[in-house]
Design a protein around this motif. Structure first.
Motif, PDB file in Angstrom:
ATOM      1  N   LEU A 111       0.840  -1.189   0.000  1.00 15.12           N
ATOM      2  CA  LEU A 111       0.000   0.000   0.000  1.00 15.12           C
ATOM      3  C   LEU A 111       0.880   1.246   0.000  1.00 15.12           C
ATOM      4  O   LEU A 111       1.993   1.234   0.518  1.00 15.12           O
ATOM      5  CB  LEU A 111      -0.891   0.021   1.236  1.00 15.12           C
ATOM      6  CG  LEU A 111      -1.978  -1.049   1.326  1.00 15.12           C
ATOM      7  CD1 LEU A 111      -2.636  -1.003   2.692  1.00 15.12           C
ATOM      8  CD2 LEU A 111      -3.025  -0.837   0.246  1.00 15.12           C
ATOM      9  N   LEU A 112       0.344   2.325  -0.551  1.00 14.45           N
ATOM     10  CA  LEU A 112       1.008   3.627  -0.527  1.00 14.45           C
ATOM     11  C   LEU A 112       2.337   3.572  -1.278  1.00 14.45           C
ATOM     12  O   LEU A 112       2.645   2.611  -1.980  1.00 14.45           O
ATOM     13  CB  LEU A 112       1.187   4.124   0.915  1.00 14.45           C
ATOM     14  CG  LEU A 112      -0.046   3.986   1.820  1.00 14.45           C
ATOM     15  CD1 LEU A 112       0.245   4.523   3.213  1.00 14.45           C
ATOM     16  CD2 LEU A 112      -1.249   4.674   1.215  1.00 14.45           C
ATOM     17  N   GLY A 113       3.142   4.622  -1.147  1.00 13.37           N
ATOM     18  CA  GLY A 113       4.407   4.681  -1.851  1.00 13.37           C
ATOM     19  C   GLY A 113       5.556   4.213  -0.986  1.00 13.37           C
ATOM     20  O   GLY A 113       5.372   3.770   0.149  1.00 13.37           O
ATOM     21  N   ASP A 114       6.769   4.339  -1.539  1.00 18.79           N
ATOM     22  CA  ASP A 114       7.939   3.886  -0.789  1.00 18.79           C
ATOM     23  C   ASP A 114       8.849   5.047  -0.387  1.00 18.79           C
ATOM     24  O   ASP A 114       9.939   4.836   0.131  1.00 18.79           O
ATOM     25  CB  ASP A 114       8.731   2.860  -1.608  1.00 18.79           C
ATOM     26  CG  ASP A 114       9.163   3.394  -2.968  1.00 18.79           C
ATOM     27  OD1 ASP A 114       8.911   4.587  -3.252  1.00 18.79           O
ATOM     28  OD2 ASP A 114       9.739   2.616  -3.751  1.00 18.79           O
ATOM     29  N   ALA A 115       8.406   6.287  -0.648  1.00 17.21           N
ATOM     30  CA  ALA A 115       9.215   7.451  -0.299  1.00 17.21           C
ATOM     31  C   ALA A 115       8.952   7.884   1.138  1.00 17.21           C
ATOM     32  O   ALA A 115       7.830   7.772   1.645  1.00 17.21           O
ATOM     33  CB  ALA A 115       8.916   8.607  -1.245  1.00 17.21           C
ATOM     34  N   VAL A 116      10.004   8.348   1.790  1.00 18.97           N
ATOM     35  CA  VAL A 116       9.898   8.868   3.156  1.00 18.97           C
ATOM     36  C   VAL A 116      10.451  10.285   3.139  1.00 18.97           C
ATOM     37  O   VAL A 116      11.588  10.509   2.696  1.00 18.97           O
ATOM     38  CB  VAL A 116      10.696   8.003   4.152  1.00 18.97           C
ATOM     39  CG1 VAL A 116      10.485   8.492   5.581  1.00 18.97           C
ATOM     40  CG2 VAL A 116      10.306   6.537   4.024  1.00 18.97           C
ATOM     41  N   TYR A 117       9.661  11.234   3.608  1.00 13.62           N
ATOM     42  CA  TYR A 117      10.078  12.635   3.531  1.00 13.62           C
ATOM     43  C   TYR A 117       9.614  13.400   4.775  1.00 13.62           C
ATOM     44  O   TYR A 117       8.702  12.959   5.483  1.00 13.62           O
ATOM     45  CB  TYR A 117       9.522  13.292   2.259  1.00 13.62           C
ATOM     46  CG  TYR A 117       8.055  13.040   2.016  1.00 13.62           C
ATOM     47  CD1 TYR A 117       7.070  13.755   2.691  1.00 13.62           C
ATOM     48  CD2 TYR A 117       7.651  12.062   1.104  1.00 13.62           C
ATOM     49  CE1 TYR A 117       5.728  13.515   2.461  1.00 13.62           C
ATOM     50  CE2 TYR A 117       6.311  11.813   0.872  1.00 13.62           C
ATOM     51  CZ  TYR A 117       5.350  12.550   1.544  1.00 13.62           C
ATOM     52  OH  TYR A 117       4.022  12.296   1.316  1.00 13.62           O
ATOM     53  N   PRO A 118      10.221  14.558   5.049  1.00 14.26           N
ATOM     54  CA  PRO A 118       9.866  15.327   6.243  1.00 14.26           C
ATOM     55  C   PRO A 118       8.671  16.246   6.014  1.00 14.26           C
ATOM     56  O   PRO A 118       8.501  16.797   4.921  1.00 14.26           O
ATOM     57  CB  PRO A 118      11.139  16.140   6.522  1.00 14.26           C
ATOM     58  CG  PRO A 118      11.806  16.274   5.198  1.00 14.26           C
ATOM     59  CD  PRO A 118      11.431  15.073   4.385  1.00 14.26           C
ATOM     60  N   VAL A 119       7.850  16.402   7.047  1.00 14.87           N
ATOM     61  CA  VAL A 119       6.705  17.318   7.012  1.00 14.87           C
ATOM     62  C   VAL A 119       6.669  18.099   8.323  1.00 14.87           C
ATOM     63  O   VAL A 119       7.183  17.652   9.351  1.00 14.87           O
ATOM     64  CB  VAL A 119       5.367  16.565   6.816  1.00 14.87           C
ATOM     65  CG1 VAL A 119       5.334  15.845   5.475  1.00 14.87           C
ATOM     66  CG2 VAL A 119       5.126  15.575   7.947  1.00 14.87           C
ATOM     67  N   ALA A 120       6.040  19.271   8.259  1.00 18.40           N
ATOM     68  CA  ALA A 120       5.927  20.115   9.451  1.00 18.40           C
ATOM     69  C   ALA A 120       4.697  20.992   9.341  1.00 18.40           C
ATOM     70  O   ALA A 120       4.154  21.196   8.239  1.00 18.40           O
ATOM     71  CB  ALA A 120       7.185  20.983   9.612  1.00 18.40           C
ATOM     72  N   SER A 121       4.259  21.509  10.454  1.00 17.34           N
ATOM     73  CA  SER A 121       3.161  22.462  10.474  1.00 17.34           C
ATOM     74  C   SER A 121       3.621  23.785   9.861  1.00 17.34           C
ATOM     75  O   SER A 121       4.722  24.256  10.156  1.00 17.34           O
ATOM     76  CB  SER A 121       2.700  22.692  11.921  1.00 17.34           C
ATOM     77  OG  SER A 121       2.015  23.910  12.050  1.00 17.34           O
ATOM     78  N   PRO A 122       2.806  24.430   9.002  1.00 19.59           N
ATOM     79  CA  PRO A 122       3.174  25.742   8.455  1.00 19.59           C
ATOM     80  C   PRO A 122       3.450  26.774   9.550  1.00 19.59           C
ATOM     81  O   PRO A 122       4.323  27.633   9.390  1.00 19.59           O
ATOM     82  CB  PRO A 122       1.952  26.143   7.617  1.00 19.59           C
ATOM     83  CG  PRO A 122       1.275  24.855   7.295  1.00 19.59           C
ATOM     84  CD  PRO A 122       1.520  23.958   8.474  1.00 19.59           C
ATOM     85  N   LEU A 123       2.719  26.680  10.656  1.00 20.08           N
ATOM     86  CA  LEU A 123       2.927  27.626  11.758  1.00 20.08           C
ATOM     87  C   LEU A 123       4.311  27.428  12.379  1.00 20.08           C
ATOM     88  O   LEU A 123       4.975  28.394  12.770  1.00 20.08           O
ATOM     89  CB  LEU A 123       1.835  27.445  12.819  1.00 20.08           C
ATOM     90  CG  LEU A 123       0.410  27.809  12.385  1.00 20.08           C
ATOM     91  CD1 LEU A 123      -0.579  27.513  13.507  1.00 20.08           C
ATOM     92  CD2 LEU A 123       0.337  29.283  11.981  1.00 20.08           C
ATOM     93  N   TYR A 124       4.737  26.169  12.481  1.00 23.56           N
ATOM     94  CA  TYR A 124       6.068  25.891  13.030  1.00 23.56           C
ATOM     95  C   TYR A 124       7.142  26.507  12.134  1.00 23.56           C
ATOM     96  O   TYR A 124       8.090  27.137  12.614  1.00 23.56           O
ATOM     97  CB  TYR A 124       6.279  24.380  13.143  1.00 23.56           C
ATOM     98  CG  TYR A 124       7.672  23.989  13.592  1.00 23.56           C
ATOM     99  CD1 TYR A 124       8.027  24.058  14.934  1.00 23.56           C
ATOM    100  CD2 TYR A 124       8.630  23.569  12.669  1.00 23.56           C
ATOM    101  CE1 TYR A 124       9.305  23.716  15.350  1.00 23.56           C
ATOM    102  CE2 TYR A 124       9.908  23.224  13.071  1.00 23.56           C
ATOM    103  CZ  TYR A 124      10.233  23.299  14.413  1.00 23.56           C
ATOM    104  OH  TYR A 124      11.512  22.986  14.820  1.00 23.56           O
ATOM    105  N   LEU A 125       6.980  26.320  10.817  1.00 28.76           N
ATOM    106  CA  LEU A 125       7.957  26.874   9.878  1.00 28.76           C
ATOM    107  C   LEU A 125       7.946  28.398   9.914  1.00 28.76           C
ATOM    108  O   LEU A 125       8.999  29.052   9.908  1.00 28.76           O
ATOM    109  CB  LEU A 125       7.646  26.382   8.463  1.00 28.76           C
ATOM    110  CG  LEU A 125       7.801  24.866   8.230  1.00 28.76           C
ATOM    111  CD1 LEU A 125       7.257  24.492   6.848  1.00 28.76           C
ATOM    112  CD2 LEU A 125       9.253  24.436   8.376  1.00 28.76           C
TER     113      LEU A 125
END
Length: 293
Positions: free
Chosen positions: A155-169
């Motif tokens: 299921l889903l893809g095989d990529a792993v990437y970073p995410v963050a809240s726009p407010l945090y950024l």
């Protein structure tokens, strides 16, 4: 292998521990209060230790009692789950779906209305499985790890990437395109060191060097980790597809740039393989198709 204590003593202790009184335990078991007391005393004699500290009122569980209660929670919980599943199945079509808690919370629940509408004559039962817990297999099984069965569907893809809240950024004067890991708090999961991607392994897989100035916060579950990221406490790693609902609404922002590709992932199968009943295969196929969208 050690001999197990009598079942009557275990059930009496379990009821007393959950309800807090012998009276309530006796009511649940439909026996007298002295009978509950005798069963617990016999269990303590069998084990060779006290399960309750009776030197003061109200009585409290000893550490031995707490340890036994924890074990019984798991054992009786699985029995209750199996009994409930059997009873439901006897009344009609029931399909249980077992999946890691993060997958359930962030991928399956947002699609549960569509899944339920697609199969109005089937009762769908969701079993959330935290990593490290005793396995409670459903009719449809979603697990995280390496592929180990040719009948499994990824299921889903095989990529792993970073995410963050726009407010945090925003608070740090950064964006999804312009950021500095060295000035970020990296949210990670305790189990990731051997089971998932933690930050050191992600940086290495992405061909980067982990910055020395980054602060790391450790959590025991992926759900806690994601909630911390949503609350603006740091940046977390995301398996492709798991957090799409947050990315689509703007609650999360993907950090553009490096990503890691992992052979690990979420794999879908039927507990009985190709011999699974048709209504089970129908649910499995629906999830498989939804996972490719």
């Amino acid at each position: 292998m050690d001999r197990l204590p009598g079942f009557s003593g275990l059930t009496a202790f379990y009821a007393a521990a959950r309800h807090g009184t012998l009276t309530a335990a006796a009511r649940e078991l439909n026996v007298s209060q002295p009978a509950v007391s005798r069963r617990i005393a016999a269990l303590e004699a069998d084990l060779g230790c006290a399960l309750f500290d009776r030197s003061r009122k109200p009585v409290k569980m000893t550490q031995h009692g707490k340890d036994l209660l924890k074990a019984l929670h798991g054992g009786f919980g699985q029995i209750e789950s199996a009994v409930g599943q059997i009873r439901q199945a006897a009344r009609g079509k029931v399909v249980s779906v077992t999946a890691p808690s993060g997958f359930v919370g962030f991928w399956l629940i947002p699609r549960l209305g569509e899944l339920d509408a697609a199969f109005p004559d089937t009762t769908i039962r969701i079993i959330s499985q935290e990593y490290g817990e005793a396995v409670r297999p459903g009719d449809v099984v979603i697990r995280f790890g390496f592929r180990d069965d040719t009948e499994e569907t990824r299921l889903l893809g095989d990529a792993v990437y970073p995410v963050a809240s726009p407010l945090y950024l925003e608070k740090r004067g950064m964006s999804g395109r312009d950021y500095d890991f060295g000035r970020m708090t990296l949210l990670t999961m305790e189990a990731a060191r051997s089971h998932w991607h933690d930050w050191p392994s992600w940086f290495a897989s992405a061909g980067l060097t982990m910055p020395g100035g980054a602060r790391v916060l450790d959590f025991t579950s992926y759900a806690m980790l994601v909630n911390a990221a949503l609350a603006g406490q740091g940046v977390c790693l995301c398996w492709d597809g798991v957090l799409d609902s947050f990315l689509e609404t703007g609650a999360m922002t993907r950090l553009q740039g490096p990503e890691a590709v992992s052979p690990r992932g979420y794999f879908l199968s039927a507990r009985d393989g190709l011999a699974a009943e048709q209504h089970v295969r129908d649910i499995l196929n629906w999830i498989a198709v939804a996972g490719q969208k």
